[in-house]
Design a protein around this motif. Structure first.
Motif, PDB file in Angstrom:
ATOM      1  N   ARG A 155       5.180   5.031  -9.352  1.00 37.70           N
ATOM      2  CA  ARG A 155       5.161   6.495  -9.339  1.00 37.70           C
ATOM      3  C   ARG A 155       3.740   7.012  -9.571  1.00 37.70           C
ATOM      4  NH1 ARG A 155       5.518  10.381 -13.364  1.00 37.70           N
ATOM      5  NH2 ARG A 155       6.403  12.396 -12.717  1.00 37.70           N
ATOM      6  N   ALA A 156       3.031   6.413 -10.526  1.00 34.43           N
ATOM      7  CA  ALA A 156       1.662   6.841 -10.823  1.00 34.43           C
ATOM      8  C   ALA A 156       0.745   6.588  -9.635  1.00 34.43           C
ATOM      9  CB  ALA A 156       1.141   6.121 -12.059  1.00 34.43           C
ATOM     10  N   ALA A 157       0.959   5.482  -8.939  1.00 35.11           N
ATOM     11  CA  ALA A 157       0.135   5.160  -7.774  1.00 35.11           C
ATOM     12  C   ALA A 157       0.330   6.206  -6.678  1.00 35.11           C
ATOM     13  CB  ALA A 157       0.487   3.769  -7.249  1.00 35.11           C
ATOM     14  N   LYS A 158       1.571   6.644  -6.485  1.00 33.31           N
ATOM     15  CA  LYS A 158       1.847   7.669  -5.475  1.00 33.31           C
ATOM     16  C   LYS A 158       1.159   8.980  -5.840  1.00 33.31           C
ATOM     17  CE  LYS A 158       6.384   5.909  -4.047  1.00 33.31           C
ATOM     18  NZ  LYS A 158       7.839   6.196  -4.012  1.00 33.31           N
ATOM     19  N   ILE A 159       1.173   9.314  -7.135  1.00 32.10           N
ATOM     20  CA  ILE A 159       0.548  10.563  -7.574  1.00 32.10           C
ATOM     21  C   ILE A 159      -0.957  10.510  -7.341  1.00 32.10           C
ATOM     22  CG2 ILE A 159       0.023  11.987  -9.597  1.00 32.10           C
ATOM     23  CD1 ILE A 159       2.807  11.214 -10.671  1.00 32.10           C
ATOM     24  N   VAL A 160      -1.587   9.409  -7.713  1.00 32.04           N
ATOM     25  CA  VAL A 160      -3.031   9.263  -7.520  1.00 32.04           C
ATOM     26  C   VAL A 160      -3.366   9.327  -6.030  1.00 32.04           C
ATOM     27  CG1 VAL A 160      -4.984   7.689  -7.724  1.00 32.04           C
ATOM     28  CG2 VAL A 160      -3.411   7.950  -9.625  1.00 32.04           C
ATOM     29  N   GLU A 161      -2.575   8.647  -5.219  1.00 31.88           N
ATOM     30  CA  GLU A 161      -2.809   8.650  -3.774  1.00 31.88           C
ATOM     31  C   GLU A 161      -2.744  10.070  -3.216  1.00 31.88           C
ATOM     32  OE1 GLU A 161      -0.225   7.423   0.104  1.00 31.88           O
ATOM     33  OE2 GLU A 161      -0.377   5.914  -1.476  1.00 31.88           O
ATOM     34  N   SER A 162      -1.770  10.833  -3.683  1.00 32.16           N
ATOM     35  CA  SER A 162      -1.621  12.206  -3.214  1.00 32.16           C
ATOM     36  C   SER A 162      -2.801  13.063  -3.662  1.00 32.16           C
ATOM     37  CB  SER A 162      -0.306  12.794  -3.742  1.00 32.16           C
ATOM     38  OG  SER A 162      -0.102  14.099  -3.259  1.00 32.16           O
ATOM     39  N   ALA A 211       5.515  16.094  13.137  1.00 33.75           N
ATOM     40  CA  ALA A 211       6.103  14.767  12.967  1.00 33.75           C
ATOM     41  C   ALA A 211       5.375  13.980  11.887  1.00 33.75           C
ATOM     42  CB  ALA A 211       6.063  14.005  14.301  1.00 33.75           C
ATOM     43  N   ILE A 212       4.048  14.101  11.852  1.00 28.61           N
ATOM     44  CA  ILE A 212       3.261  13.407  10.830  1.00 28.61           C
ATOM     45  C   ILE A 212       3.624  13.920   9.446  1.00 28.61           C
ATOM     46  CG2 ILE A 212       0.924  13.104   9.899  1.00 28.61           C
ATOM     47  CD1 ILE A 212      -0.085  13.030  12.785  1.00 28.61           C
ATOM     48  N   SER A 213       3.828  15.227   9.329  1.00 21.79           N
ATOM     49  CA  SER A 213       4.138  15.807   8.016  1.00 21.79           C
ATOM     50  C   SER A 213       5.455  15.295   7.449  1.00 21.79           C
ATOM     51  CB  SER A 213       4.170  17.335   8.119  1.00 21.79           C
ATOM     52  OG  SER A 213       5.320  17.772   8.842  1.00 21.79           O
ATOM     53  N   LYS A 214       6.343  14.785   8.322  1.00 28.04           N
ATOM     54  CA  LYS A 214       7.651  14.299   7.866  1.00 28.04           C
ATOM     55  C   LYS A 214       7.641  12.809   7.518  1.00 28.04           C
ATOM     56  CE  LYS A 214      10.107  17.780  10.594  1.00 28.04           C
ATOM     57  NZ  LYS A 214      11.029  18.042  11.728  1.00 28.04           N
ATOM     58  N   LEU A 215       6.518  12.131   7.746  1.00 24.01           N
ATOM     59  CA  LEU A 215       6.421  10.708   7.419  1.00 24.01           C
ATOM     60  C   LEU A 215       6.403  10.511   5.910  1.00 24.01           C
ATOM     61  CD1 LEU A 215       3.615   9.578   9.916  1.00 24.01           C
ATOM     62  CD2 LEU A 215       6.051   9.008  10.070  1.00 24.01           C
ATOM     63  N   PRO A 216       6.847   9.353   5.419  1.00 27.04           N
ATOM     64  CA  PRO A 216       6.668   9.037   3.992  1.00 27.04           C
ATOM     65  C   PRO A 216       5.186   9.118   3.634  1.00 27.04           C
ATOM     66  CG  PRO A 216       8.156   7.465   5.026  1.00 27.04           C
ATOM     67  CD  PRO A 216       7.570   8.293   6.140  1.00 27.04           C
ATOM     68  N   ALA A 217       4.887   9.479   2.397  1.00 25.53           N
ATOM     69  CA  ALA A 217       3.508   9.724   1.977  1.00 25.53           C
ATOM     70  C   ALA A 217       2.570   8.565   2.317  1.00 25.53           C
ATOM     71  CB  ALA A 217       3.467  10.011   0.477  1.00 25.53           C
ATOM     72  N   GLU A 218       3.025   7.311   2.108  1.00 27.70           N
ATOM     73  CA  GLU A 218       2.151   6.157   2.337  1.00 27.70           C
ATOM     74  C   GLU A 218       1.766   6.041   3.809  1.00 27.70           C
ATOM     75  OE1 GLU A 218       5.046   6.101   0.847  1.00 27.70           O
ATOM     76  OE2 GLU A 218       4.830   5.273  -1.168  1.00 27.70           O
ATOM     77  N   ARG A 221       1.981   8.527   6.102  1.00 30.28           N
ATOM     78  CA  ARG A 221       1.249   9.736   6.511  1.00 30.28           C
ATOM     79  C   ARG A 221      -0.230   9.610   6.163  1.00 30.28           C
ATOM     80  NH1 ARG A 221       4.259  13.034   4.020  1.00 30.28           N
ATOM     81  NH2 ARG A 221       3.006  13.346   2.141  1.00 30.28           N
ATOM     82  N   SER A 222      -0.524   9.063   5.004  1.00 33.08           N
ATOM     83  CA  SER A 222      -1.917   8.912   4.582  1.00 33.08           C
ATOM     84  C   SER A 222      -2.693   8.018   5.538  1.00 33.08           C
ATOM     85  CB  SER A 222      -1.978   8.336   3.155  1.00 33.08           C
ATOM     86  OG  SER A 222      -1.384   9.211   2.233  1.00 33.08           O
ATOM     87  N   VAL A 223      -2.079   6.906   5.945  1.00 33.06           N
ATOM     88  CA  VAL A 223      -2.751   5.980   6.863  1.00 33.06           C
ATOM     89  C   VAL A 223      -3.050   6.663   8.195  1.00 33.06           C
ATOM     90  CG1 VAL A 223      -2.449   3.879   8.238  1.00 33.06           C
ATOM     91  CG2 VAL A 223      -1.822   3.887   5.814  1.00 33.06           C
ATOM     92  N   ILE A 224      -2.074   7.390   8.731  1.00 34.98           N
ATOM     93  CA  ILE A 224      -2.264   8.055  10.022  1.00 34.98           C
ATOM     94  C   ILE A 224      -3.373   9.102   9.938  1.00 34.98           C
ATOM     95  CG2 ILE A 224      -1.206   9.584  11.722  1.00 34.98           C
ATOM     96  CD1 ILE A 224      -0.282   6.703  11.938  1.00 34.98           C
ATOM     97  N   LEU A 225      -3.354   9.918   8.900  1.00 31.09           N
ATOM     98  CA  LEU A 225      -4.337  10.992   8.794  1.00 31.09           C
ATOM     99  C   LEU A 225      -5.746  10.450   8.544  1.00 31.09           C
ATOM    100  CD1 LEU A 225      -2.308  13.653   6.782  1.00 31.09           C
ATOM    101  CD2 LEU A 225      -2.869  13.660   9.208  1.00 31.09           C
ATOM    102  N   VAL A 249      -2.034  -1.747   5.254  1.00 30.47           N
ATOM    103  CA  VAL A 249      -2.430  -0.603   6.081  1.00 30.47           C
ATOM    104  C   VAL A 249      -1.872  -0.749   7.490  1.00 30.47           C
ATOM    105  CG1 VAL A 249      -4.383   0.599   7.141  1.00 30.47           C
ATOM    106  CG2 VAL A 249      -4.517  -0.110   4.752  1.00 30.47           C
ATOM    107  N   ARG A 250      -2.002  -1.940   8.073  1.00 29.96           N
ATOM    108  CA  ARG A 250      -1.502  -2.163   9.437  1.00 29.96           C
ATOM    109  C   ARG A 250       0.011  -2.011   9.509  1.00 29.96           C
ATOM    110  NH1 ARG A 250      -5.573  -6.201   9.350  1.00 29.96           N
ATOM    111  NH2 ARG A 250      -4.070  -7.813   8.798  1.00 29.96           N
ATOM    112  N   ASN A 251       0.713  -2.540   8.496  1.00 33.48           N
ATOM    113  CA  ASN A 251       2.171  -2.416   8.473  1.00 33.48           C
ATOM    114  C   ASN A 251       2.608  -0.954   8.391  1.00 33.48           C
ATOM    115  OD1 ASN A 251       2.354  -5.168   8.577  1.00 33.48           O
ATOM    116  ND2 ASN A 251       3.008  -5.445   6.457  1.00 33.48           N
ATOM    117  N   ARG A 252       1.941  -0.197   7.527  1.00 27.37           N
ATOM    118  CA  ARG A 252       2.296   1.222   7.389  1.00 27.37           C
ATOM    119  C   ARG A 252       2.031   1.976   8.693  1.00 27.37           C
ATOM    120  NH1 ARG A 252      -0.173   2.714   1.370  1.00 27.37           N
ATOM    121  NH2 ARG A 252       1.220   1.352   0.168  1.00 27.37           N
ATOM    122  N   ARG A 253       0.917   1.625   9.360  1.00 28.11           N
ATOM    123  CA  ARG A 253       0.587   2.316  10.608  1.00 28.11           C
ATOM    124  C   ARG A 253       1.642   2.021  11.676  1.00 28.11           C
ATOM    125  NH1 ARG A 253      -3.961   0.552  11.323  1.00 28.11           N
ATOM    126  NH2 ARG A 253      -5.248   2.297  10.650  1.00 28.11           N
TER     127      ARG A 253
END
Length: 264
Positions: A105-112, A203-210, A212-216, A245-249
Motif C-alpha cells: 500500500r505504501a509503495a502505491k502511495i509513493v508511486e502516485s 482508456a489509459i485513465s482506467k488502467l490500474p495505477a501500475e 498507467r504509470s508505465v504507459i504515461l 516494466v515490460r510485463n506491465r506494459r
C-alpha cells in the motif's frame, strides 16, 4: 538577484520563499554545477552542506534555461529522492526475513506521489507552472498534500477489491501476449486525430495505477532501464526491475487495444 516566484495569493501578494532558502539559492548559484550537484546528493539534513529540497527544485526548474540534459537528470534524481522521502507514509516499512521492505500500500502511495509530481514538473518545463511555486515555499507541505490525495486514491482502489490475478515478475500468459500483439497505442496515423487521442487518454485513465504509470512514462520518452546509473528510467522511477516494466506494459497495451477496438 534570485528570480522571484510568479504565483500570487488571492489578495495579489506574491509568493515568497523563506529567507534561508532565498539566501542559500544565492550562495549556491556561485558554485560550479558539478559541485552544486554533489551537494544536492547529500541526504542528511544535519550535514553542513545539506541543500533543502526547495533549493533543489529551484535549480531543477532553472536548468531548462541551461539546455543541459545531463545536469537536469542528475539534479532531478536528487530531487526525486526528496519526493520519495516526503511522500512515504509513516509505518511504510516492515521486515521480511530480516530485510526491510516497503508495504504494498505504501509503495502505491509513493508511486502516485512521484507520478503526480513528475507531471507537474513536466508541465513546468514545457512553459511555467505557477502552481509549482508553492513547492519552493514549503516543499514538505506540498508533498504532504500530494500524499494525502494519493492515499485517498489508493484506498478507493483497494476498496473496489479488484483482484490481481498475476505476479508482475511472472511470465506473461499467451492470452496477454496475443492481446498486446504488435498494437501501438501511439499509432502515428491515428494519434493526430483528436477523437482517437481523447479515447486513448480515457482508456489509459482506467488502467490500474501500475500499468498507467508505465504507459504515461513511456509516452514521455523514458527508457525501461539502463546500465548507466545516472540515466532516469521507468524502472528507477517506479522502483521495480525492467522485466516488471515490460510485463506491465504488455498487460496495459492489451487492455488499451481491447478498449479502442470496442470504441471503433
Amino acid at each position: 538577484m534570485v528570480e522571484p516566484l510568479r504565483m500570487t495569493y488571492p489578495n495579489g501578494v506574491q509568493y515568497q520563499r523563506r529567507d534561508d532558502v532565498e539566501a542559500m539559492i544565492g550562495q549556491l548559484e556561485q558554485l560550479p554545477r558539478d559541485q552544486l550537484i554533489q551537494r544536492m546528493q547529500i541526504s542528511t539534513p544535519t550535514h553542513p552542506d545539506f541543500v533543502p529540497p526547495e533549493c533543489i527544485l529551484h535549480f531543477v526548474r532553472k536548468s531548462k534555461q541551461d539546455n543541459s540534459t545531463r545536469q537536469f537528470e542528475l539534479m532531478y534524481k536528487a530531487l526525486l529522492a526528496r519526493v520519495v522521502y516526503a511522500g512515504t507514509v509513516p509505518g511504510a516499512y516492515h521486515y521480511v526475513n530480516g530485510k526491510q521492505a516497503i508495504t504494498g500500500r505504501a509503495a502505491k502511495i509513493v508511486e502516485s506521489v512521484v507520478f503526480a509530481f513528475e507531471l507537474k514538473l513536466t508541465k513546468d518545463r514545457n512553459g511555467y507552472l505557477a502552481g509549482l511555486d508553492y513547492y519552493e515555499v514549503n516543499f514538505a507541505d506540498s508533498i504532504k498534500s500530494l500524499r494525502s490525495t494519493a492515499r485517498a486514491k489508493v484506498d478507493r482502489e483497494e476498496s473496489r477489491n479488484e483482484p490481481l490475478s498475476y505476479d508482475d515478475d511472472e511470465a506473461i500468459s499467451s492470452e496477454v501476449e496475443k492481446a498486446a500483439g504488435a498494437f501501438d497505442p501511439q499509432n502515428r496515423e491515428k494519434i493526430d486525430d483528436p477523437v482517437y487521442r481523447s479515447a486513448l487518454d480515457a482508456a489509459i485513465s482506467k488502467l490500474p495505477a501500475e500499468e498507467r504509470s508505465v504507459i504515461l512514462l513511456s509516452r514521455k520518452g523514458y527508457q525501461d532501464a539502463s546500465i548507466d546509473p545516472d540515466v532516469i528510467t521507468i524502472s528507477s522511477l517506479l522502483d521495480c526491475n525492467d522485466q516488471t516494466v515490460r510485463n506491465r506494459r504488455k498487460r496495459a497495451i492489451g487492455k488499451l487495444k481491447k478498449a479502442l477496438e470496442e470504441l471503433e
